[in-house]
Scaffold this motif. Sequence first.
Motif, PDB file in Angstrom:
ATOM      1  N   PRO A   1      59.861  15.351 -68.220  1.00 12.74           N
ATOM      2  CA  PRO A   1      61.013  16.188 -67.895  1.00 12.74           C
ATOM      3  C   PRO A   1      60.572  17.358 -67.006  1.00 12.74           C
ATOM      4  CG  PRO A   1      60.892  15.768 -70.261  1.00 12.74           C
ATOM      5  CD  PRO A   1      59.612  15.296 -69.657  1.00 12.74           C
ATOM      6  N   VAL A   2      61.362  17.638 -65.984  1.00 14.59           N
ATOM      7  CA  VAL A   2      61.042  18.741 -65.072  1.00 14.59           C
ATOM      8  C   VAL A   2      62.312  19.501 -64.735  1.00 14.59           C
ATOM      9  CG1 VAL A   2      59.066  17.550 -64.028  1.00 14.59           C
ATOM     10  CG2 VAL A   2      61.314  17.363 -62.965  1.00 14.59           C
ATOM     11  N   GLN A   3      62.122  20.726 -64.222  1.00 11.78           N
ATOM     12  CA  GLN A   3      63.242  21.522 -63.730  1.00 11.78           C
ATOM     13  C   GLN A   3      63.306  21.336 -62.225  1.00 11.78           C
ATOM     14  OE1 GLN A   3      63.088  25.670 -64.753  1.00 11.78           O
ATOM     15  NE2 GLN A   3      65.263  25.929 -64.390  1.00 11.78           N
ATOM     16  N   ILE A   4      64.481  21.046 -61.717  1.00 17.44           N
ATOM     17  CA  ILE A   4      64.677  20.778 -60.288  1.00 17.44           C
ATOM     18  C   ILE A   4      64.624  22.083 -59.502  1.00 17.44           C
ATOM     19  CG2 ILE A   4      66.360  19.933 -58.602  1.00 17.44           C
ATOM     20  CD1 ILE A   4      64.923  17.783 -60.206  1.00 17.44           C
ATOM     21  N   ASP A   5      63.939  22.050 -58.347  1.00 16.67           N
ATOM     22  CA  ASP A   5      63.728  23.260 -57.555  1.00 16.67           C
ATOM     23  C   ASP A   5      64.628  23.368 -56.325  1.00 16.67           C
ATOM     24  OD1 ASP A   5      62.553  21.215 -56.108  1.00 16.67           O
ATOM     25  OD2 ASP A   5      60.762  22.345 -55.593  1.00 16.67           O
ATOM     26  N   ALA A   6      65.416  22.316 -56.026  1.00 17.85           N
ATOM     27  CA  ALA A   6      66.269  22.366 -54.834  1.00 17.85           C
ATOM     28  C   ALA A   6      67.420  21.371 -54.992  1.00 17.85           C
ATOM     29  CB  ALA A   6      65.447  22.035 -53.592  1.00 17.85           C
ATOM     30  N   GLY A   7      68.422  21.510 -54.143  1.00 16.89           N
ATOM     31  CA  GLY A   7      69.532  20.568 -54.133  1.00 16.89           C
ATOM     32  C   GLY A   7      70.631  20.934 -55.105  1.00 16.89           C
ATOM     33  N   PRO A   8      71.604  20.009 -55.278  1.00 16.48           N
ATOM     34  CA  PRO A   8      72.776  20.314 -56.102  1.00 16.48           C
ATOM     35  C   PRO A   8      72.466  20.488 -57.590  1.00 16.48           C
ATOM     36  CG  PRO A   8      72.813  18.023 -55.421  1.00 16.48           C
ATOM     37  CD  PRO A   8      71.682  18.674 -54.683  1.00 16.48           C
TER      38      PRO A   8
END
Length: 148
Positions: free
Chosen positions: A115-122
């Motif tokens: 699991p990761v936290q998204i750094d860009a985009g919607p």
Amino acid sequence: MTVTFNHTGITVRDLDRAEAMFRELFGFETFSRAPRDPAIISAVIGVDGAEVEVIYMQNGHARLELLAYSSPADRDDYRPRPCDLGSLHVALNVSDFDAAIARAQAWPLEMVGAPVQIDAGPNKGLRIVYMRSPEEGLIMELIEAAAP
């Protein structure tokens, strides 16, 4: 010309299991289940002797078509990596990310990565994880639903 999205089709080994998984884990509801005419299916997919039973499921605006082929006998099982050409995944928003992962693992779905936290985009700032259903080989992306 107007074009709208209709459904995503997924070939599965066990139609009952796949239907239960999408219903119990992800809230999809079945609205159609029936075999298809082998001559028509063979013509559509370009494979002689194809026989299939099909389920349509829906959750909100998202529609899935689950297909379980019983022939031809030389069907194969492919498990592409997410980066391989032709690979696809189904992405689902979940209101409780940690609980969804725990329920999916108990089904069992296997984590493909972490699991990761998204750094860009919607989906920036939200957590995501890729999980694979060992029975179907399907990759499902669970996306933490944004706070209201």
